[in-house]
Design a protein around this motif. Structure first.
Motif, PDB file in Angstrom:
ATOM      1  N   LEU A  50       0.829  -1.209   0.000  1.00 30.39           N
ATOM      2  CA  LEU A  50       0.000   0.000   0.000  1.00 30.39           C
ATOM      3  C   LEU A  50       0.861   1.256   0.000  1.00 30.39           C
ATOM      4  N   LEU A  51       1.890   1.272   0.810  1.00 29.46           N
ATOM      5  CA  LEU A  51       2.764   2.446   0.861  1.00 29.46           C
ATOM      6  C   LEU A  51       3.489   2.619  -0.472  1.00 29.46           C
ATOM      7  N   GLY A  52       3.906   1.521  -1.076  1.00 29.74           N
ATOM      8  CA  GLY A  52       4.551   1.575  -2.380  1.00 29.74           C
ATOM      9  C   GLY A  52       3.617   2.063  -3.472  1.00 29.74           C
ATOM     10  N   LEU A  53       2.361   1.661  -3.427  1.00 29.33           N
ATOM     11  CA  LEU A  53       1.379   2.152  -4.401  1.00 29.33           C
ATOM     12  C   LEU A  53       1.209   3.663  -4.281  1.00 29.33           C
ATOM     13  N   LEU A  54       1.145   4.149  -3.049  1.00 24.05           N
ATOM     14  CA  LEU A  54       0.985   5.587  -2.844  1.00 24.05           C
ATOM     15  C   LEU A  54       2.226   6.339  -3.330  1.00 24.05           C
ATOM     16  N   LYS A  55       3.401   5.761  -3.109  1.00 26.36           N
ATOM     17  CA  LYS A  55       4.624   6.381  -3.644  1.00 26.36           C
ATOM     18  C   LYS A  55       4.599   6.382  -5.169  1.00 26.36           C
ATOM     19  N   HIS A  56       4.147   5.288  -5.758  1.00 31.11           N
ATOM     20  CA  HIS A  56       4.104   5.204  -7.214  1.00 31.11           C
ATOM     21  C   HIS A  56       3.143   6.227  -7.812  1.00 31.11           C
ATOM     22  N   VAL A  57       1.936   6.346  -7.274  1.00 36.37           N
ATOM     23  CA  VAL A  57       0.992   7.305  -7.859  1.00 36.37           C
ATOM     24  C   VAL A  57       1.462   8.743  -7.649  1.00 36.37           C
ATOM     25  N   THR A  58       2.218   8.969  -6.599  1.00 38.72           N
ATOM     26  CA  THR A  58       2.821  10.288  -6.403  1.00 38.72           C
ATOM     27  C   THR A  58       3.818  10.551  -7.527  1.00 38.72           C
ATOM     28  N   TRP A  59       4.696   9.598  -7.763  1.00 39.02           N
ATOM     29  CA  TRP A  59       5.693   9.704  -8.840  1.00 39.02           C
ATOM     30  C   TRP A  59       5.005   9.874 -10.192  1.00 39.02           C
ATOM     31  N   MET A  60       4.006   9.048 -10.447  1.00 41.16           N
ATOM     32  CA  MET A  60       3.298   9.080 -11.723  1.00 41.16           C
ATOM     33  C   MET A  60       2.691  10.454 -11.976  1.00 41.16           C
ATOM     34  N   GLN A  61       2.070  11.037 -10.969  1.00 39.68           N
ATOM     35  CA  GLN A  61       1.463  12.356 -11.156  1.00 39.68           C
ATOM     36  C   GLN A  61       2.524  13.426 -11.370  1.00 39.68           C
ATOM     37  N   ARG A  62       3.646  13.290 -10.696  1.00 32.96           N
ATOM     38  CA  ARG A  62       4.739  14.242 -10.912  1.00 32.96           C
ATOM     39  C   ARG A  62       5.286  14.121 -12.329  1.00 32.96           C
ATOM     40  N   VAL A  63       5.389  12.895 -12.835  1.00 34.88           N
ATOM     41  CA  VAL A  63       5.853  12.700 -14.210  1.00 34.88           C
ATOM     42  C   VAL A  63       4.910  13.403 -15.185  1.00 34.88           C
ATOM     43  N   TRP A  64       3.606  13.139 -15.046  1.00 34.67           N
ATOM     44  CA  TRP A  64       2.681  13.687 -16.024  1.00 34.67           C
ATOM     45  C   TRP A  64       2.438  15.180 -15.860  1.00 34.67           C
ATOM     46  N   PHE A  65       2.376  15.667 -14.640  1.00 36.61           N
ATOM     47  CA  PHE A  65       2.082  17.093 -14.462  1.00 36.61           C
ATOM     48  C   PHE A  65       3.347  17.959 -14.395  1.00 36.61           C
ATOM     49  N   GLU A  66       4.344  17.545 -13.648  1.00 33.97           N
ATOM     50  CA  GLU A  66       5.536  18.377 -13.503  1.00 33.97           C
ATOM     51  C   GLU A  66       6.519  18.206 -14.659  1.00 33.97           C
ATOM     52  N   GLU A  67       6.660  16.977 -15.167  1.00 37.98           N
ATOM     53  CA  GLU A  67       7.556  16.743 -16.302  1.00 37.98           C
ATOM     54  C   GLU A  67       6.850  17.049 -17.617  1.00 37.98           C
ATOM     55  N   CYS A  68       5.783  16.333 -17.910  1.00 42.06           N
ATOM     56  CA  CYS A  68       5.113  16.456 -19.206  1.00 42.06           C
ATOM     57  C   CYS A  68       4.483  17.839 -19.396  1.00 42.06           C
ATOM     58  N   VAL A  69       3.678  18.276 -18.432  1.00 38.98           N
ATOM     59  CA  VAL A  69       3.001  19.559 -18.560  1.00 38.98           C
ATOM     60  C   VAL A  69       3.938  20.709 -18.187  1.00 38.98           C
ATOM     61  N   GLY A  70       4.643  20.578 -17.067  1.00 39.52           N
ATOM     62  CA  GLY A  70       5.480  21.666 -16.572  1.00 39.52           C
ATOM     63  C   GLY A  70       6.829  21.803 -17.251  1.00 39.52           C
ATOM     64  N   GLY A  71       7.287  20.736 -17.903  1.00 44.76           N
ATOM     65  CA  GLY A  71       8.539  20.809 -18.633  1.00 44.76           C
ATOM     66  C   GLY A  71       9.797  20.535 -17.835  1.00 44.76           C
ATOM     67  N   GLY A  72       9.668  20.132 -16.571  1.00 42.07           N
ATOM     68  CA  GLY A  72      10.849  19.809 -15.767  1.00 42.07           C
ATOM     69  C   GLY A  72      11.399  18.441 -16.129  1.00 42.07           C
ATOM     70  N   SER A  73      12.693  18.259 -15.944  1.00 43.48           N
ATOM     71  CA  SER A  73      13.277  16.939 -16.203  1.00 43.48           C
ATOM     72  C   SER A  73      13.177  16.086 -14.943  1.00 43.48           C
ATOM     73  N   ARG A  74      13.169  14.782 -15.114  1.00 44.51           N
ATOM     74  CA  ARG A  74      13.110  13.884 -13.956  1.00 44.51           C
ATOM     75  C   ARG A  74      14.295  14.125 -13.026  1.00 44.51           C
ATOM     76  N   VAL A  75      15.464  14.354 -13.593  1.00 48.09           N
ATOM     77  CA  VAL A  75      16.655  14.605 -12.775  1.00 48.09           C
ATOM     78  C   VAL A  75      16.457  15.875 -11.957  1.00 48.09           C
ATOM     79  N   ALA A  76      16.047  16.959 -12.612  1.00 50.25           N
ATOM     80  CA  ALA A  76      15.848  18.234 -11.911  1.00 50.25           C
ATOM     81  C   ALA A  76      14.738  18.139 -10.864  1.00 50.25           C
ATOM     82  N   LEU A  77      13.730  17.302 -11.144  1.00 47.70           N
ATOM     83  CA  LEU A  77      12.616  17.136 -10.208  1.00 47.70           C
ATOM     84  C   LEU A  77      12.935  16.152  -9.082  1.00 47.70           C
TER      85      LEU A  77
END
Length: 180
Positions: A50-77
């Protein structure tokens, strides 16, 4: 926040956001009332918890919103590179910390996407451009998918306590009051 059943006649964006928020709250709620040990319990052959799932969905949302939409790189984020790595629960991870990080990622996602129209084209993801609408649908798909996993894991954990698993009116395991 508005729930999905409160926006039946609203526009597409209001409906998408309401469904996403419902799943975000439901995923947060899957660890409510559990011990740290229960939230880390491996009940399936994979490393999924359960804790791992919550970590994953956090990461997933950061990828799609902060990387894809916001333009940040995974390294920088400060993001791990792969989905598999995003499920890893470290010794220092706690329910409170992971929930807090998830809620912060959700708040950031709301801010990043707020000024953009659904048909806006975003180009931050390595696989190419797509619309904000597509990003919303992808996030919704991922959240729904993992919410189902979390429901099953939580049901197993609650059943393992030796007591009955309380069921909701639709026959599914009842989430804590904060999730309804």
């Amino acid at each position: 926040m508005t729930g999905a059943f409160e926006v039946l006649l609203e526009d597409d964006r209001a409906q998408l956001e309401a469904f996403i928020e419902d799943y975000r709250r439901a995923l947060d709620a899957t660890v409510d009332g559990l011990t740290e040990e229960q939230a880390r319990a491996r009940l399936v052959p994979s490393a999924t918890t359960l804790l791992g799932l919550l970590k994953h969905v956090t990461w997933m949302q950061r990828v799609w919103f902060e990387e894809c939409v916001g333009g940040g790189s995974r390294v920088a984020l400060g993001l791990v590179r792969s989905p598999a790595e995003s499920f890893v629960v470290d010794d220092g991870d706690t329910i409170a910390g992971v929930v807090s990080t998830h809620r912060q990622a959700c708040a950031t996602a709301r801010t990043v996407v707020a000024p953009l129209a659904l048909d806006a084209i975003v180009t931050g993801h390595h696989t190419g451009p797509r619309t904000v609408h597509w990003v919303y649908l992808q996030v919704l798909r991922e959240l729904a998918h993992h919410c189902g996993h979390a429901d099953i894991l939580r049901e197993q954990i609650l059943a393992g306590r030796g007591g009955p698993v309380s069921l909701g009116s639709d026959g599914s395991p009842a989430l804590p009051a904060s999730a309804e």
